[in-house]
Write a protein that holds these residues in place. Structure first.
Motif, PDB file in Angstrom:
ATOM      1  N   MET A   1     -26.948 -15.474  -9.771  1.00 56.46           N
ATOM      2  CA  MET A   1     -27.831 -16.502  -9.259  1.00 56.46           C
ATOM      3  C   MET A   1     -27.164 -17.300  -8.146  1.00 56.46           C
ATOM      4  SD  MET A   1     -30.863 -17.061 -11.237  1.00 56.46           S
ATOM      5  CE  MET A   1     -31.076 -18.741 -10.869  1.00 56.46           C
ATOM      6  N   LEU A   2     -25.887 -17.601  -8.308  1.00 57.42           N
ATOM      7  CA  LEU A   2     -25.207 -18.363  -7.265  1.00 57.42           C
ATOM      8  C   LEU A   2     -25.160 -17.597  -5.951  1.00 57.42           C
ATOM      9  CD1 LEU A   2     -22.230 -19.837  -9.309  1.00 57.42           C
ATOM     10  CD2 LEU A   2     -23.993 -21.153  -8.161  1.00 57.42           C
ATOM     11  N   ILE A   3     -24.967 -16.300  -6.036  1.00 59.87           N
ATOM     12  CA  ILE A   3     -24.898 -15.484  -4.819  1.00 59.87           C
ATOM     13  C   ILE A   3     -26.246 -15.504  -4.102  1.00 59.87           C
ATOM     14  CG2 ILE A   3     -24.595 -13.154  -3.926  1.00 59.87           C
ATOM     15  CD1 ILE A   3     -22.620 -12.685  -6.247  1.00 59.87           C
ATOM     16  N   PHE A   4     -27.322 -15.281  -4.823  1.00 61.67           N
ATOM     17  CA  PHE A   4     -28.641 -15.255  -4.195  1.00 61.67           C
ATOM     18  C   PHE A   4     -29.062 -16.637  -3.705  1.00 61.67           C
ATOM     19  CE2 PHE A   4     -29.049 -11.426  -6.954  1.00 61.67           C
ATOM     20  CZ  PHE A   4     -29.055 -10.515  -5.914  1.00 61.67           C
ATOM     21  N   TYR A   5     -28.707 -17.663  -4.440  1.00 61.47           N
ATOM     22  CA  TYR A   5     -29.010 -19.021  -4.005  1.00 61.47           C
ATOM     23  C   TYR A   5     -28.236 -19.335  -2.718  1.00 61.47           C
ATOM     24  CZ  TYR A   5     -29.485 -24.084  -4.094  1.00 61.47           C
ATOM     25  OH  TYR A   5     -29.737 -25.376  -3.760  1.00 61.47           O
ATOM     26  N   GLY A   6     -26.978 -18.921  -2.664  1.00 55.90           N
ATOM     27  CA  GLY A   6     -26.190 -19.128  -1.458  1.00 55.90           C
ATOM     28  C   GLY A   6     -26.763 -18.383  -0.261  1.00 55.90           C
ATOM     29  N   LEU A   7     -27.205 -17.157  -0.482  1.00 50.93           N
ATOM     30  CA  LEU A   7     -27.824 -16.399   0.609  1.00 50.93           C
ATOM     31  C   LEU A   7     -29.118 -17.057   1.080  1.00 50.93           C
ATOM     32  CD1 LEU A   7     -27.229 -12.760  -0.655  1.00 50.93           C
ATOM     33  CD2 LEU A   7     -26.064 -13.930   1.229  1.00 50.93           C
ATOM     34  N   ALA A   8     -29.876 -17.617   0.150  1.00 51.93           N
ATOM     35  CA  ALA A   8     -31.103 -18.323   0.530  1.00 51.93           C
ATOM     36  C   ALA A   8     -30.779 -19.571   1.351  1.00 51.93           C
ATOM     37  CB  ALA A   8     -31.889 -18.703  -0.713  1.00 51.93           C
ATOM     38  N   ILE A  29     -19.358 -17.784  -2.471  1.00 49.98           N
ATOM     39  CA  ILE A  29     -17.969 -17.602  -2.905  1.00 49.98           C
ATOM     40  C   ILE A  29     -17.835 -17.886  -4.395  1.00 49.98           C
ATOM     41  CG2 ILE A  29     -15.653 -18.573  -2.677  1.00 49.98           C
ATOM     42  CD1 ILE A  29     -16.302 -18.904   0.343  1.00 49.98           C
ATOM     43  N   LEU A  30     -18.469 -18.956  -4.865  1.00 45.99           N
ATOM     44  CA  LEU A  30     -18.424 -19.250  -6.302  1.00 45.99           C
ATOM     45  C   LEU A  30     -19.115 -18.158  -7.109  1.00 45.99           C
ATOM     46  CD1 LEU A  30     -19.068 -23.082  -6.358  1.00 45.99           C
ATOM     47  CD2 LEU A  30     -17.005 -21.895  -7.087  1.00 45.99           C
ATOM     48  N   GLY A  31     -20.185 -17.593  -6.593  1.00 46.02           N
ATOM     49  CA  GLY A  31     -20.850 -16.483  -7.279  1.00 46.02           C
ATOM     50  C   GLY A  31     -19.966 -15.261  -7.379  1.00 46.02           C
ATOM     51  N   LEU A  32     -19.217 -14.992  -6.325  1.00 46.22           N
ATOM     52  CA  LEU A  32     -18.291 -13.860  -6.364  1.00 46.22           C
ATOM     53  C   LEU A  32     -17.142 -14.117  -7.330  1.00 46.22           C
ATOM     54  CD1 LEU A  32     -18.211 -12.959  -2.576  1.00 46.22           C
ATOM     55  CD2 LEU A  32     -19.358 -11.712  -4.418  1.00 46.22           C
ATOM     56  N   TYR A  40     -16.271 -17.586 -17.762  1.00 54.89           N
ATOM     57  CA  TYR A  40     -16.309 -18.944 -17.229  1.00 54.89           C
ATOM     58  C   TYR A  40     -17.560 -19.196 -16.403  1.00 54.89           C
ATOM     59  CZ  TYR A  40     -11.446 -19.096 -18.619  1.00 54.89           C
ATOM     60  OH  TYR A  40     -10.295 -19.064 -19.350  1.00 54.89           O
ATOM     61  N   GLY A  41     -18.583 -18.403 -16.610  1.00 58.93           N
ATOM     62  CA  GLY A  41     -19.809 -18.508 -15.828  1.00 58.93           C
ATOM     63  C   GLY A  41     -20.464 -19.868 -15.908  1.00 58.93           C
ATOM     64  N   PHE A  42     -20.501 -20.448 -17.102  1.00 63.18           N
ATOM     65  CA  PHE A  42     -21.121 -21.762 -17.252  1.00 63.18           C
ATOM     66  C   PHE A  42     -20.404 -22.793 -16.419  1.00 63.18           C
ATOM     67  CE2 PHE A  42     -21.059 -25.921 -19.362  1.00 63.18           C
ATOM     68  CZ  PHE A  42     -22.395 -26.247 -19.272  1.00 63.18           C
ATOM     69  N   TRP A  43     -19.083 -22.806 -16.457  1.00 66.03           N
ATOM     70  CA  TRP A  43     -18.318 -23.807 -15.715  1.00 66.03           C
ATOM     71  C   TRP A  43     -18.402 -23.594 -14.213  1.00 66.03           C
ATOM     72  CZ3 TRP A  43     -17.792 -27.848 -18.359  1.00 66.03           C
ATOM     73  CH2 TRP A  43     -17.621 -27.766 -19.733  1.00 66.03           C
ATOM     74  N   ILE A  44     -18.535 -22.363 -13.797  1.00 67.08           N
ATOM     75  CA  ILE A  44     -18.703 -22.098 -12.371  1.00 67.08           C
ATOM     76  C   ILE A  44     -20.092 -22.561 -11.929  1.00 67.08           C
ATOM     77  CG2 ILE A  44     -18.775 -20.277 -10.621  1.00 67.08           C
ATOM     78  CD1 ILE A  44     -16.599 -18.844 -12.258  1.00 67.08           C
ATOM     79  N   TRP A  45     -21.091 -22.429 -12.798  1.00 68.82           N
ATOM     80  CA  TRP A  45     -22.420 -22.969 -12.495  1.00 68.82           C
ATOM     81  C   TRP A  45     -22.358 -24.490 -12.389  1.00 68.82           C
ATOM     82  CZ3 TRP A  45     -27.803 -21.255 -13.767  1.00 68.82           C
ATOM     83  CH2 TRP A  45     -27.969 -19.897 -13.481  1.00 68.82           C
ATOM     84  N   PHE A  49     -23.791 -25.638  -8.941  1.00 62.66           N
ATOM     85  CA  PHE A  49     -25.067 -26.343  -8.883  1.00 62.66           C
ATOM     86  C   PHE A  49     -24.915 -27.838  -9.118  1.00 62.66           C
ATOM     87  CE2 PHE A  49     -26.766 -22.058  -9.977  1.00 62.66           C
ATOM     88  CZ  PHE A  49     -27.519 -21.908  -8.839  1.00 62.66           C
ATOM     89  N   GLY A  50     -23.817 -28.267  -9.687  1.00 64.49           N
ATOM     90  CA  GLY A  50     -23.612 -29.689  -9.955  1.00 64.49           C
ATOM     91  C   GLY A  50     -22.760 -30.361  -8.911  1.00 64.49           C
ATOM     92  N   PHE A  51     -21.475 -30.097  -8.980  1.00 63.78           N
ATOM     93  CA  PHE A  51     -20.531 -30.802  -8.117  1.00 63.78           C
ATOM     94  C   PHE A  51     -20.743 -30.516  -6.638  1.00 63.78           C
ATOM     95  CE2 PHE A  51     -17.608 -30.594 -11.961  1.00 63.78           C
ATOM     96  CZ  PHE A  51     -17.937 -31.872 -12.361  1.00 63.78           C
ATOM     97  N   MET A  52     -21.044 -29.279  -6.300  1.00 60.22           N
ATOM     98  CA  MET A  52     -21.210 -28.953  -4.878  1.00 60.22           C
ATOM     99  C   MET A  52     -22.415 -29.681  -4.288  1.00 60.22           C
ATOM    100  SD  MET A  52     -18.640 -27.174  -4.137  1.00 60.22           S
ATOM    101  CE  MET A  52     -19.082 -26.769  -2.480  1.00 60.22           C
ATOM    102  N   HIS A  53     -23.491 -29.840  -5.063  1.00 62.08           N
ATOM    103  CA  HIS A  53     -24.652 -30.574  -4.557  1.00 62.08           C
ATOM    104  C   HIS A  53     -24.374 -32.070  -4.453  1.00 62.08           C
ATOM    105  CE1 HIS A  53     -26.913 -26.869  -5.338  1.00 62.08           C
ATOM    106  NE2 HIS A  53     -27.690 -27.332  -4.372  1.00 62.08           N
TER     107      HIS A  53
END
Length: 67
Positions: A1-8, A29-32, A40-45, A49-53
């Motif tokens: 999801m992070l990869i596709f969201y980043g591409l969007a 990059i975070l998706g990769l 660690y998928g939850f923490w990367i999300w 989606f949290g800290f980066m925004h």
């Protein structure tokens, strides 16, 4: 999801504020990274989606809204 969201976001930067592409690059990059560490998928999300925004929103606030 992070990869596709980043591409969007990267694609949307053509029609919106150009700085969105940097948020998109960081999301990709975070998706990769999440593909390398699936446990660690939850923490990367949380970071993506949290800290980066929050960081991006703060940056945009001080760049465009503060006079």
């Amino acid at each position: 999801m992070l990869i596709f969201y980043g591409l969007a976001l990267i694609n949307a930067s053509k029609y919106s504020i150009g700085n969105i592409k940097y948020l998109g690059y960081s999301e990709v990059i975070l998706g990769l990274i999440a593909t390398l560490y699936p446990g660690y998928g939850f923490w990367i999300w949380v970071v993506g989606f949290g800290f980066m925004h929050i960081i991006y929103g703060t940056y945009m606030h001080f760049k465009y809204d503060v006079k």
